[in-house]
Scaffold this motif. Structure first.
Motif, short mmCIF file in Angstrom:
data_model
loop_
_atom_site.label_atom_id
_atom_site.label_comp_id
_atom_site.label_asym_id
_atom_site.label_seq_id
_atom_site.Cartn_x
_atom_site.Cartn_y
_atom_site.Cartn_z
N THR A 1 0.59 -1.06 0.44
CA THR A 1 0.05 0.45 0.05
C THR A 1 0.53 1.03 -0.10
O THR A 1 1.19 1.27 1.15
CB THR A 1 -0.97 0.00 1.32
OG1 THR A 1 -1.38 -1.30 1.38
CG2 THR A 1 -1.73 1.11 1.44
N TYR A 2 0.14 1.96 -1.13
CA TYR A 2 1.44 3.23 -0.71
C TYR A 2 0.81 4.70 -0.98
O TYR A 2 -0.51 4.77 -1.68
CB TYR A 2 1.87 3.53 -2.50
CG TYR A 2 3.40 2.30 -2.90
CD1 TYR A 2 3.61 1.82 -1.82
CD2 TYR A 2 4.41 3.39 -3.54
CE1 TYR A 2 4.91 1.16 -2.10
CE2 TYR A 2 5.86 2.76 -3.38
CZ TYR A 2 5.88 1.82 -2.61
OH TYR A 2 6.74 1.45 -2.33
N PRO A 3 0.65 5.78 0.02
CA PRO A 3 -0.25 6.49 0.00
C PRO A 3 -0.16 7.37 -1.63
O PRO A 3 0.77 7.35 -2.63
CB PRO A 3 0.94 7.27 0.19
CG PRO A 3 2.11 7.28 0.61
CD PRO A 3 2.17 5.23 0.08
N ALA A 4 -1.13 8.24 -1.81
CA ALA A 4 -2.01 8.76 -3.40
C ALA A 4 -0.22 9.53 -3.51
O ALA A 4 0.12 10.11 -5.02
CB ALA A 4 -1.97 9.86 -3.30
N SER A 5 0.73 10.11 -3.13
CA SER A 5 1.36 11.34 -2.76
C SER A 5 2.85 10.37 -3.78
O SER A 5 4.17 11.21 -4.17
CB SER A 5 1.93 11.59 -1.32
OG SER A 5 2.47 11.15 -0.99
N THR A 6 2.54 8.91 -3.52
CA THR A 6 4.13 8.40 -4.10
C THR A 6 3.60 7.58 -4.94
O THR A 6 2.91 6.41 -4.31
CB THR A 6 4.33 7.89 -2.71
OG1 THR A 6 5.22 8.70 -1.84
CG2 THR A 6 6.03 7.21 -3.21
N GLY A 7 4.59 7.39 -6.59
CA GLY A 7 3.76 7.05 -6.93
C GLY A 7 5.04 5.53 -7.04
O GLY A 7 6.25 5.55 -6.53
N ARG A 8 4.26 4.15 -7.71
CA ARG A 8 5.32 2.67 -7.13
C ARG A 8 6.03 2.56 -8.35
O ARG A 8 6.12 3.36 -9.24
CB ARG A 8 4.50 1.30 -7.15
CG ARG A 8 3.02 1.70 -6.00
CD ARG A 8 2.09 1.42 -6.22
NE ARG A 8 0.95 2.04 -7.29
CZ ARG A 8 -0.29 1.68 -7.48
NH1 ARG A 8 -0.72 0.51 -6.99
NH2 ARG A 8 -0.86 2.64 -8.06
N ASN A 9 7.07 1.91 -7.49
CA ASN A 9 8.35 0.95 -8.59
C ASN A 9 8.12 -0.48 -8.90
O ASN A 9 7.70 -0.99 -8.42
CB ASN A 9 9.45 0.91 -7.70
CG ASN A 9 10.24 1.03 -8.26
OD1 ASN A 9 10.45 0.21 -9.88
ND2 ASN A 9 12.48 0.75 -8.37
N PHE A 10 7.06 -0.20 -10.14
CA PHE A 10 6.85 -1.17 -10.93
C PHE A 10 7.58 -2.57 -11.23
O PHE A 10 7.50 -3.51 -11.55
CB PHE A 10 5.70 -1.17 -12.12
CG PHE A 10 4.51 -0.31 -11.75
CD1 PHE A 10 3.86 -1.51 -10.79
CD2 PHE A 10 4.34 0.91 -11.38
CE1 PHE A 10 2.74 -0.62 -10.38
CE2 PHE A 10 3.15 1.76 -10.89
CZ PHE A 10 2.11 0.53 -10.20
N GLU A 11 9.38 -2.27 -11.49
CA GLU A 11 9.88 -2.49 -11.13
C GLU A 11 10.26 -3.66 -9.86
O GLU A 11 10.50 -5.01 -10.38
CB GLU A 11 11.74 -1.99 -11.85
CG GLU A 11 11.54 -0.75 -13.20
CD GLU A 11 12.06 -1.60 -14.19
OE1 GLU A 11 12.56 -3.13 -14.20
OE2 GLU A 11 12.13 -1.39 -15.31
N GLU A 12 10.38 -3.26 -9.32
CA GLU A 12 10.44 -3.62 -7.81
C GLU A 12 9.01 -4.62 -7.87
O GLU A 12 9.26 -6.03 -7.16
CB GLU A 12 10.15 -3.26 -6.31
CG GLU A 12 9.43 -3.18 -5.69
CD GLU A 12 10.94 -4.56 -4.95
OE1 GLU A 12 12.53 -4.56 -5.35
OE2 GLU A 12 10.55 -4.88 -3.45
N ILE A 13 8.07 -4.89 -7.99
CA ILE A 13 6.63 -5.78 -8.47
C ILE A 13 7.39 -6.05 -9.53
O ILE A 13 6.97 -8.04 -9.00
CB ILE A 13 5.94 -5.14 -9.25
CG1 ILE A 13 4.92 -3.73 -7.99
CG2 ILE A 13 4.24 -6.27 -8.60
CD1 ILE A 13 4.73 -4.12 -6.88
#
Ligand code: BEZ
Length: 212
Positions: A138-150
């Motif tokens: 779960t990430y907050p709205a203000s922080t885009g995720r790192n999909f390479e990590e996924i």
């Protein structure tokens, strides 16, 4: 509702940009990534969806189906796709759930009222071919995720589902792995005939096993 690792990912039927989807049937025998974003026509979400679209070949290569979600209606998803293509160079090429009635969001606990009672947080659920939850974040709205990590986590999940190994901090596909503590040295001789390096009795390093 709280979904915990090892639980069966709840099934649902939803309207998406690629038609009505019955989730478990749609997953079939694939791995799955279900992810939510807070709102269409917002900046961070625009970059995230472009990134996921760019990485689609990487998800395909790992036999992973990806599906997005927000509480926006279907027509908003459709109109926003053009902006994502224009600004990110990749249009969404995976279904996006239009969860205006919050049915799926509530089922998966994607709305955290103390963060926002109108938008989903940035949830990610990785689901195995057995339909069980393998990872959630779960990430907050203000922080885009790192999909390479996924993708990196999926590599680890797929490897550790097959072999009696775990992956160390910051591991990347192809690097050495760890023999799980439940495997005795005696059993490890059979599983890893090429040998391993013992740093501590509980910390045994072995080259990444390969599927034959
Ligand atoms: C964004 O995607 O940029 C965003 C969405 C909701 C709240 C804040 C930022």
């Amino acid at each position: 509702m709280t979904i915990r690792l090892g639980d069966i990912a709840p099934d649902f039927t939803a309207e998406t940009t690629e038609g009505t989807i019955h989730f478990h049937e749609w997953l079939g025998s694939s791995w799955g990534v279900l992810f939510s974003h807070p709102k269409d026509f917002t900046p961070v979400c625009t970059t995230e969806l472009g990134t996921v679209a760019r990485l689609t070949p990487e998800f395909d290569r790992r036999n992973v189906k990806v599906i997005g979600l927000s509480v926006d209606p279907l027509d908003a998803h459709g109109r926003w796709a053009a902006d994502i293509a224009e600004t990110q160079g990749h249009a969404p090429n995976f279904p996006m759930i239009a969860d205006a009635d919050r049915k799926v969001s509530d089922l998966y606990g994607m709305i955290h009222p103390n963060a926002s009672d109108t938008m989903t947080v940035r949830s990610v659920f990785v689901i195995g071919p057995d339909k069980k939850l393998k990872l959630s974040l779960t990430y907050p709205a203000s922080t885009g995720r790192n999909f390479e990590e996924i993708l990196r986590v999926i590599d680890s999940l797929q490897l550790t589902a097959k072999f009696s190994v775990a992956t160390p901090s910051d591991w990347k596909n192809g690097e050495d792995v760890i023999i799980v503590p439940s495997v005795s040295d005696e059993a490890a001789k059979e599983k890893f005939p090429g040998g391993w390096k013992t740093l501590k009795p509980y910390l045994r390093i072995v080259p990444q096993p390969r599927s034959s």
